[in-house]
Design a protein around this motif. Structure first.
Motif, PDB file in Angstrom:
ATOM      1  N   UNK A 147      24.623  47.269   6.931  1.00 38.82           N
ATOM      2  CA  UNK A 147      23.438  47.887   7.517  1.00 38.82           C
ATOM      3  C   UNK A 147      22.178  47.411   6.803  1.00 38.82           C
ATOM      4  N   UNK A 148      22.253  47.261   5.484  1.00 41.86           N
ATOM      5  CA  UNK A 148      21.094  46.803   4.720  1.00 41.86           C
ATOM      6  C   UNK A 148      20.674  45.408   5.156  1.00 41.86           C
ATOM      7  N   UNK A 149      21.644  44.503   5.326  1.00 40.16           N
ATOM      8  CA  UNK A 149      21.328  43.141   5.758  1.00 40.16           C
ATOM      9  C   UNK A 149      20.695  43.138   7.143  1.00 40.16           C
ATOM     10  N   UNK A 150      21.267  43.890   8.067  1.00 39.16           N
ATOM     11  CA  UNK A 150      20.730  43.932   9.423  1.00 39.16           C
ATOM     12  C   UNK A 150      19.317  44.501   9.434  1.00 39.16           C
ATOM     13  N   UNK A 155      13.536  43.563  10.056  1.00 35.14           N
ATOM     14  CA  UNK A 155      12.209  43.909   9.544  1.00 35.14           C
ATOM     15  C   UNK A 155      11.241  42.739   9.613  1.00 35.14           C
ATOM     16  N   UNK A 156      11.752  41.503   9.548  1.00 31.66           N
ATOM     17  CA  UNK A 156      10.871  40.329   9.559  1.00 31.66           C
ATOM     18  C   UNK A 156      10.066  40.278  10.853  1.00 31.66           C
ATOM     19  N   UNK A 157      10.686  40.691  11.957  1.00 30.82           N
ATOM     20  CA  UNK A 157       9.983  40.722  13.246  1.00 30.82           C
ATOM     21  C   UNK A 157       9.500  42.119  13.589  1.00 30.82           C
ATOM     22  N   UNK A 158       9.491  43.019  12.601  1.00 29.12           N
ATOM     23  CA  UNK A 158       9.003  44.370  12.821  1.00 29.12           C
ATOM     24  C   UNK A 158       9.841  45.175  13.785  1.00 29.12           C
ATOM     25  N   UNK A 159      11.063  44.721  14.030  1.00 31.39           N
ATOM     26  CA  UNK A 159      11.925  45.416  14.975  1.00 31.39           C
ATOM     27  C   UNK A 159      11.569  45.146  16.424  1.00 31.39           C
ATOM     28  N   UNK A 160      10.581  44.283  16.672  1.00 34.02           N
ATOM     29  CA  UNK A 160      10.159  43.986  18.045  1.00 34.02           C
ATOM     30  C   UNK A 160      11.135  43.035  18.725  1.00 34.02           C
ATOM     31  N   UNK A 161      11.217  43.136  20.021  1.00 35.92           N
ATOM     32  CA  UNK A 161      12.045  42.228  20.801  1.00 35.92           C
ATOM     33  C   UNK A 161      11.226  40.993  21.184  1.00 35.92           C
ATOM     34  N   UNK A 162      11.824  39.809  21.150  1.00 37.36           N
ATOM     35  CA  UNK A 162      11.071  38.597  21.465  1.00 37.36           C
ATOM     36  C   UNK A 162      10.712  38.500  22.947  1.00 37.36           C
ATOM     37  N   UNK A 163       9.549  37.920  23.202  1.00 34.29           N
ATOM     38  CA  UNK A 163       9.148  37.549  24.557  1.00 34.29           C
ATOM     39  C   UNK A 163       8.772  36.072  24.541  1.00 34.29           C
ATOM     40  N   UNK A 164       8.681  35.471  25.718  1.00 33.54           N
ATOM     41  CA  UNK A 164       8.522  34.024  25.787  1.00 33.54           C
ATOM     42  C   UNK A 164       7.428  33.633  26.787  1.00 33.54           C
ATOM     43  N   UNK A 380      20.662  32.122   2.406  1.00 36.11           N
ATOM     44  CA  UNK A 380      20.788  33.480   2.919  1.00 36.11           C
ATOM     45  C   UNK A 380      19.458  34.220   2.864  1.00 36.11           C
ATOM     46  N   UNK A 381      18.692  33.972   1.816  1.00 33.19           N
ATOM     47  CA  UNK A 381      17.431  34.681   1.641  1.00 33.19           C
ATOM     48  C   UNK A 381      16.453  34.432   2.788  1.00 33.19           C
ATOM     49  N   UNK A 382      16.554  33.269   3.427  1.00 29.69           N
ATOM     50  CA  UNK A 382      15.626  32.950   4.507  1.00 29.69           C
ATOM     51  C   UNK A 382      15.817  33.831   5.733  1.00 29.69           C
ATOM     52  N   UNK A 383      16.981  34.423   5.875  1.00 28.55           N
ATOM     53  CA  UNK A 383      17.213  35.278   7.035  1.00 28.55           C
ATOM     54  C   UNK A 383      16.359  36.537   6.974  1.00 28.55           C
ATOM     55  N   UNK A 384      15.918  36.920   5.780  1.00 31.00           N
ATOM     56  CA  UNK A 384      15.037  38.091   5.680  1.00 31.00           C
ATOM     57  C   UNK A 384      13.772  37.776   4.890  1.00 31.00           C
ATOM     58  N   UNK A 385      13.371  36.506   4.924  1.00 31.13           N
ATOM     59  CA  UNK A 385      12.077  36.109   4.375  1.00 31.13           C
ATOM     60  C   UNK A 385      12.030  36.182   2.857  1.00 31.13           C
ATOM     61  N   UNK A 610      27.704  35.061   0.767  1.00 30.98           N
ATOM     62  CA  UNK A 610      26.451  34.894   1.487  1.00 30.98           C
ATOM     63  C   UNK A 610      26.759  34.783   2.976  1.00 30.98           C
ATOM     64  N   UNK A 611      25.842  35.247   3.809  1.00 30.09           N
ATOM     65  CA  UNK A 611      26.133  35.431   5.228  1.00 30.09           C
ATOM     66  C   UNK A 611      26.669  34.184   5.949  1.00 30.09           C
TER      67      UNK A 611
END
Length: 707
Positions: A147-150, A155-164, A380-385, A610-611
């Motif tokens: 849960x912590x990893x997810x 959090x990097x995208x603020x929990x927002x869903x992507x749009x295109x 692995x660190x890059x997945x969460x900045x 690591x993931x």
């Protein structure tokens, strides 16, 4: 009489080379790896220290991490370099000056992250793409994320869903100008080269790939049309910088994991078009389109020389230099250049592990190069900045700490335990000037990591490096020495470092002491003839005896090969514990024809890997037929099965052999006795806190650096 060489010959790797207008001192390049050290796109001193350390180590050209040409638009992090405004020029100049002062050249990688631009999502902007993504993403690998990893990833995208937003003609004109202006800023900052990123799902790579580009206008359809945007960018950049900068272009030699992905034949054709557009060099990478499932195929492969054939095919089709990447070791790079398969090689993770690689090769000290163990802890660190860390190089991102200050009054340091933590403690203490004695109860150095290299071969070179460094530095090593408080005291130590490893027990259930139940410790003792192997069946006991008498067990490569043909155990194996050790052991046994069941008490398999490595390990175990049961509570072990419960349901797994890969606990029983004798004691590695190789190396480095 000819002189016998004791070191490999790296004549080709260390020879000078040219890319466009710039001359490189050798053929080793640091490829782009995101360090996430910038402050709102501005390069800071830590960035300079990191890259300058690799430059000072002899690397011919330094390529920065991905830098956003339209920052913050098209950026994946606020910690990546920005190239969109003149305010970024001072930081770029500071970096160029630092790299030049250290004796290397600076190349800035330019990109628009497109569908991976997390800052666009964070800021509420649609991500600019060639075509709106349609394929569903396979997220099943995330089942084994905590849960912590997810939470950190979201959090990097603020929990927002992507749009295109599909790029319009106006967008395309804007993109071309953004790349050209970014190149101008690099030029004004004193850089030597730029790299245009046309891979990894970023905007230009998205236009190039049929899987991302379904357009019916002049920017889609044929390969020439799909490559057109990249070619226009190359032309605009060349027009902007003339011959003042070398212009590199990065392209995937192949995309993995999806129908319609870029093929090698298309990559070769694209490379020819890029050359015609004015590129000075082609950097051949690879990319797996589902990063959760296939990350270890690309962009960071786990296979040595993974993209060698891609580079060879591109090299045969173009007249400009080619750069090969993809877990290139020095020997592989030398061989490729000598064979005319590439002109330069890029070593990424290896230069994170040892920034002095080139200088050591030039000095004939190949054995002193600290190896990357391919554990994916850094990426692995890059997945969460986060800022990358290295399991084997604690000084990564803290470069000034890599130089140990000599001490005015050397002491006698006694290290107990010859695993990675003990050897690192001894190495660092000796580097600082102490007199060091290392004691180990076994007949070889390596501890549990020696056994782990059977299932994880990349651990072997690390142990070889550590042994070599202890010998080079003159550390006194006493093997077959089962240390006691009295025997240690007799050595008159000033300080003792306990690196005796973790304790591996068995679950408190009926049948746990049966002869066919083993822990990692008893299996290692059986294979090596050192320690308590406990009770065991006659076949395994005979195998251990024959191995010891024939010295097979001294050679991990030979053990891996022999056990593919002869493994004296029953067909059914149950592994209790699906963590890092358990899942890799399960795959090892399944590859050797065993029916393997893994019973994991928790919700997740492969922790604390690591993931990317975890996702691959779980996938490969499944492909080898391993049965994985999560949230399984073992209730009993019998002579031929392991009984367990999942929720309210009971079941059993067949078991001719049971291996307990759980029940690992820290402990240093000698600590209290030595302290009572008035001896200064420090505890490192798994003896203090179970952290496997990374924990052992980092705790030992920190402790020994202060003694």
């Amino acid at each position: 009489m000819p002189v016998r060489r004791t070191e490999p010959d790296f004549t080709h790797l260390l020879s000078a080379g040219r890319i466009g207008p710039v001359e490189l001192a050798n053929r080793v390049i640091l490829p782009a790896m995101d360090m996430n050290l910038c402050d709102d796109g501005a390069i800071v001193a830590h960035d300079v220290e990191h890259f300058a350390a690799r430059a000072a180590g002899g690397t011919a050209m330094i390529i920065t991490g991905a830098s956003a040409v339209a920052y913050p638009q098209g950026a994946t992090s606020r910690k990546e370099p920005g190239l969109s405004e003149d305010r970024f020029i001072p930081g770029l100049k500071m970096l160029a000056d630092g790299v030049h002062a250290a004796g290397s050249l600076l190349c800035v990688q330019m990109t628009h992250h497109s569908r991976i631009a997390r800052i666009d999502t964070l800021d509420g902007r649609p991500m600019l793409v060639a075509s709106t993504p349609q394929e569903p993403r396979d997220m099943s690998a995330l089942r084994d994320n905590t849960r912590e990893e997810l939470t950190m990833m979201a959090a990097v995208a603020g929990g927002n869903q992507p749009t295109y937003k599909e790029a319009t003609e106006e967008d395309i004109v804007w993109v071309i100008d953004q790349f050209a202006q970014a190149a101008r800023r690099v030029m004004e900052a004193g850089g030597d080269a730029v790299e245009i990123h046309v891979a990894h799902g970023y905007l230009l790579g998205g236009f190039l790939s049929r899987a991302d580009n379904r357009r019916t206008d002049e920017w889609g359809g044929s390969l020439q049309n799909r490559a057109k945007l990249a070619c226009k960018v190359i032309e605009a950049v060349v027009d902007m910088v003339g011959e003042r900068l070398a212009v590199l272009v990065r392209v995937a030699g192949k995309e993995f994991g999806e129908e319609g992905s870029l093929t090698t034949a298309e990559a070769v054709q694209a490379a020819q078009l890029f050359e015609q557009a004015g590129a000075h060099a082609i950097h051949v990478t690879g990319w797996a389109r589902n990063s959760f499932r296939d990350f270890t195929e690309g962009p960071l492969p786990d296979k040595v020389g993974a993209y060698r054939d891609f580079a060879r095919q591109v090299k045969a089709a173009v007249s400009i230099p080619v750069i090969a990447v993809g877990r290139v070791l020095p020997e592989v790079g030398e061989e490729m250049i000598a064979a005319g398969e590439t002109d330069f090689v890029a070593m990424g993770r290896q230069l994170l592990a040892d920034p002095d690689l080139v200088n050591k090769l030039r000095a004939g000290n190949r054995k002193s190069v600290r190896p990357c163990i391919n554990c994916y802890v850094c990426v692995e660190q890059n997945f969460w900045d986060g800022t990358p860390v290295c399991a084997v190089n604690p000084a990564l991102s803290n470069e000034s700490a890599s130089t140990f200050l000599s001490i005015p009054s050397p002491r006698h340091v006694v290290v107990v335990g010859g695993g990675p933590g003990g050897m690192e403690s001894a190495r660092v203490a000796r580097e600082r000037g102490h007199r060091v004695t290392l004691l180990d109860a076994g007949d070889r150095l390596g501890g549990s990591a020696w056994f782990s290299q059977l299932t994880t071969p990349a651990n072997g070179p690390l142990l070889d490096w550590q042994r070599h460094e202890l010998e080079r530095l003159g550390v006194v090593v006493q093997l077959n020495h089962k240390a006691t408080a009295s025997s240690i005291a007799e050595l008159k130590p000033s300080v003792v470092v306990l690196a005796t490893g973790a304790h591996r027990g068995v679950p408190a259930v009926p049948g746990a002491t049966l002869p066919h139940v083993h822990t990692g410790d008893t299996l290692r003792a059986l294979m090596t003839g050192n320690g308590d192997a406990g009770q065991t069946g006659p076949l395994l006991k005979a195998f251990g005896f024959l191995g010891r008498t024939s010295r097979i067990t001294r050679n991990p490569d030979l053990i891996r090969e022999v056990t593919k043909r002869f493994l004296p155990m029953g067909k059914n194996v149950t592994v209790i514990g699906g963590s890092l050790v358990g899942i890799e052991l399960a795959e090892f046994l399944a590859e050797r024809g065993r029916n393997v069941t893994v019973l994991e008490a928790g919700k997740h398999i492969g922790l604390p890997m690591a993931m990317p490595r975890r996702w691959t390990a779980v996938r490969r175990a499944g492909e080898h037929g391993v049965t994985i049961v999560r949230e399984a509570e073992v209730t009993e072990i019998t002579s031929d099965q392991v009984r367990y419960r999942v929720g309210d349901q009971t079941a059993s797994a067949p078991a001719d052999l049971v291996v307990v890969a759980s029940n690992v606990s820290a402990g240093a029983p000698l600590e209290a006795e030595l302290t009572a004798r008035g001896i200064e004691v420090h505890v490192v590695g798994d003896a203090g806190s179970v952290g496997y190789i990374q924990g052992a190396i980092h705790s030992a480095w920190a402790t020994a650096g202060k003694i």
